[in-house]
Design an enzyme around this catalytic site. Structure first.
Site, PDB file in Angstrom:
ATOM      1  N   TYR A   2      57.711 -71.785  34.759  1.00  0.00           N
ATOM      2  CA  TYR A   2      57.444 -71.795  33.079  1.00  0.00           C
ATOM      3  C   TYR A   2      57.424 -70.422  32.666  1.00  0.00           C
ATOM      4  O   TYR A   2      57.472 -70.314  31.382  1.00  0.00           O
ATOM      5  CB  TYR A   2      56.063 -72.492  32.997  1.00  0.00           C
ATOM      6  CG  TYR A   2      56.115 -73.930  33.102  1.00  0.00           C
ATOM      7  CD1 TYR A   2      56.383 -74.469  34.145  1.00  0.00           C
ATOM      8  CD2 TYR A   2      55.760 -74.875  31.977  1.00  0.00           C
ATOM      9  CE1 TYR A   2      56.286 -76.063  34.403  1.00  0.00           C
ATOM     10  CE2 TYR A   2      55.953 -76.062  32.081  1.00  0.00           C
ATOM     11  CZ  TYR A   2      56.313 -76.850  33.166  1.00  0.00           C
ATOM     12  OH  TYR A   2      56.399 -78.281  33.114  1.00  0.00           O
ATOM     13  N   ASP A  44      52.162 -86.152  36.312  1.00  0.00           N
ATOM     14  CA  ASP A  44      52.720 -87.379  35.753  1.00  0.00           C
ATOM     15  C   ASP A  44      52.758 -88.563  36.600  1.00  0.00           C
ATOM     16  O   ASP A  44      52.481 -89.657  36.648  1.00  0.00           O
ATOM     17  CB  ASP A  44      54.323 -87.269  35.358  1.00  0.00           C
ATOM     18  CG  ASP A  44      54.345 -86.803  33.803  1.00  0.00           C
ATOM     19  OD1 ASP A  44      53.170 -86.342  33.088  1.00  0.00           O
ATOM     20  OD2 ASP A  44      55.369 -86.902  33.129  1.00  0.00           O
ATOM     21  N   ASP A  72      52.917 -80.107  37.075  1.00  0.00           N
ATOM     22  CA  ASP A  72      53.453 -80.866  35.943  1.00  0.00           C
ATOM     23  C   ASP A  72      53.880 -82.185  36.290  1.00  0.00           C
ATOM     24  O   ASP A  72      53.665 -83.439  35.901  1.00  0.00           O
ATOM     25  CB  ASP A  72      54.752 -79.979  35.231  1.00  0.00           C
ATOM     26  CG  ASP A  72      55.331 -81.060  34.212  1.00  0.00           C
ATOM     27  OD1 ASP A  72      54.578 -81.328  33.238  1.00  0.00           O
ATOM     28  OD2 ASP A  72      56.660 -81.066  33.933  1.00  0.00           O
ATOM     29  N   ASP A  83      57.135 -83.047  48.185  1.00  0.00           N
ATOM     30  CA  ASP A  83      57.576 -84.093  48.400  1.00  0.00           C
ATOM     31  C   ASP A  83      56.841 -85.071  49.223  1.00  0.00           C
ATOM     32  O   ASP A  83      56.621 -86.367  48.746  1.00  0.00           O
ATOM     33  CB  ASP A  83      58.972 -83.880  49.011  1.00  0.00           C
ATOM     34  CG  ASP A  83      59.215 -83.306  50.306  1.00  0.00           C
ATOM     35  OD1 ASP A  83      58.014 -82.299  50.630  1.00  0.00           O
ATOM     36  OD2 ASP A  83      60.036 -83.008  51.077  1.00  0.00           O
ATOM     37  N   LYS A 122      56.256 -76.081  48.625  1.00  0.00           N
ATOM     38  CA  LYS A 122      57.227 -76.194  49.376  1.00  0.00           C
ATOM     39  C   LYS A 122      57.641 -75.028  50.218  1.00  0.00           C
ATOM     40  O   LYS A 122      58.565 -74.493  50.034  1.00  0.00           O
ATOM     41  CB  LYS A 122      58.369 -76.737  48.247  1.00  0.00           C
ATOM     42  CG  LYS A 122      59.579 -77.069  48.807  1.00  0.00           C
ATOM     43  CD  LYS A 122      59.649 -78.530  49.442  1.00  0.00           C
ATOM     44  CE  LYS A 122      60.951 -79.008  50.000  1.00  0.00           C
ATOM     45  NZ  LYS A 122      60.819 -80.216  50.625  1.00  0.00           N
TER      46      LYS A 122
HETATM   47  C1  IPM Z   1      52.523 -81.264  30.167  1.00  0.00           C
HETATM   48  C2  IPM Z   1      53.719 -81.466  29.426  1.00  0.00           C
HETATM   49  C3  IPM Z   1      54.198 -79.741  29.164  1.00  0.00           C
HETATM   50  C4  IPM Z   1      54.376 -79.115  30.443  1.00  0.00           C
HETATM   51  C5  IPM Z   1      55.427 -79.962  28.136  1.00  0.00           C
HETATM   52  C6  IPM Z   1      55.407 -80.525  26.987  1.00  0.00           C
HETATM   53  C7  IPM Z   1      55.905 -78.479  27.836  1.00  0.00           C
HETATM   54  O1  IPM Z   1      54.622 -82.036  29.863  1.00  0.00           O
HETATM   55  O2  IPM Z   1      51.484 -80.823  29.651  1.00  0.00           O
HETATM   56  O3  IPM Z   1      52.439 -81.695  31.173  1.00  0.00           O
HETATM   57  O4  IPM Z   1      55.515 -79.299  30.934  1.00  0.00           O
HETATM   58  O5  IPM Z   1      53.397 -78.386  30.849  1.00  0.00           O
HETATM   59 MN    MN Z   2      54.140 -82.612  32.037  1.00  0.00          MN
END
Ligand code: IPM
Ligand code: MN
Length: 323
Positions: free
Chosen positions: A121, A232, A228, A204, A171
């Site tokens: 990032y 999710d 990140d 993984d 990793k």
């Molecule tokens: C999160 C989002 C952000 C990230 C994006 C929108 C830049 O996906 O907060 O997880 O990748 O950190």
């Molecule tokens: Mn995210």
């Protein structure tokens, strides 16, 4: 005394869920003085402003920031993400992204501590010979000893307050340079926390465990991009991203609280967005502001209505009724 909060509703469903979040927090007894910031994709389309330095300087005098979601389909990818969200994380040095999840079997909560200012990032790299058959794209991963150490320390401190179990996810079998730095730092810091049991998983394998054996986790620490993706997945396996909350923390400065979900332009303006993740992020904000009792009441109220259905306002009303 009222807490001074900067509010960035943002785009899409962001303002809808943040309005309900603030309403619930106030109903629980929290006192806020709010300052609204009109920022996000829509603002950028209107007058070209993404985030200026004066605004960031103003934020330094706040107690916290509360953000809905930013991003809109009519802005090219990267503009708002880098120009607003990442700029905010970097400028305010929000080096920990703290994201709690309920295990898929409902048995316990586990937390991902995501390093939030470095890795892929950081923006290192570039395009060479762009548009030619010989074009080259590089996107480096920046890992500093200071950066991984402070995230790892935060995770050990958190583990000490909980089940005293911490897993490093990386990793190291392929990313041997950054993996070595992370692993060595983790092992060195671990010697200062002999009571904390440690573990290591490749990212993984961690994806499999998130789905099949989240029981093994209490606190996880990982780098920015792995964090990140894993968070999710964490949201998806623990009742959906509608419940996933997050805190972008600078323990020595002003911190920012936001739901993990995005601006969901497809359902914006219909009043049907799930406000629970925003409300839970608000509870984390209350905890950070020293209002642990109020935070616990809000979280418990959300838990008692999770799984129920309703419009944005109806769900918030249910939470208020359960307070
Ligand atoms: C999160 C989002 C952000 C990230 C994006 C929108 C830049 O996906 O907060 O997880 O990748 O950190
Ligand atoms: Mn995210």
């Amino acid at each position: 005394m009222a807490h001074k909060i900067g509010v960035i509703g943002g785009d899409g469903i962001g303002p809808e869920v943040i309005t309900e979040g603030l309403r619930v927090l106030r109903a629980a007894g929290a006192e806020f003085e709010t300052v609204d910031y009109d920022l996000g994709g829509q603002r950028y389309v209107r007058d070209g402003v993404i985030l200026d330095d004066e605004t960031i300087e103003e934020w330094r005098n706040l107690d916290a920031l509360y953000l809905g979601a930013v991003g809109s389909p009519d802005v090219p990818p990267g503009v708002i993400e880098r120009g607003l969200l990442l700029k905010m994380r970097f400028a305010l040095d929000l080096y920990v992204n703290h994201r709690p999840f309920t295990a898929p079997d409902g048995s316990h909560e586990f937390i991902v501590v995501r390093e939030n200012t470095e890795g892929t990032y950081a923006g290192e790299g570039g395009l060479l010979r762009a548009g030619t058959p010989h074009e080259i794209a590089t996107q480096g991963s920046v890992n500093t000893r200071m950066g991984c150490e402070r995230a790892i320390r935060y995770a050990f401190e958190l583990a000490m307050k909980r089940r005293k179990h911490l897993t490093l996810v990386h990793k190291t079998n392929v990313l041997t340079f950054s993996g070595d730095l992370w692993n060595r730092t983790f092992e060195e810091v671990a010697t200062e926390y002999p009571e904390v049991e440690t573990a290591y998983n490749h990212v993984d394998a961690a994806c499999i465990y998130f789905v099949e054996d989240a029981q093994r986790y209490d606190v996880i620490v990982t780098d920015n991009l792995f964090g990140d993706i894993l968070t999710d997945l964490g949201g998806a396996v623990s009742g959906g991203v509608g419940l996933a909350s997050s805190a972008n923390l600078n323990p020595d400065g002003v911190s920012m609280f936001e739901p993990v979900h995005g601006s969901a332009p497809d359902i914006a303006g219909q009043g049907i967005a799930n406000p629970l993740a925003a409300i839970l992020s608000g509870a984390m904000m209350l905890e950070h502001l020293g209002e642990a009792d109020l935070a616990a009441r809000v979280s418990a109220a959300v838990e008692s209505v999770a799984g129920g259905s309703g419009t944005t306002v109806e769900l918030a009303n249910k939470v208020i009724a359960a307070l």
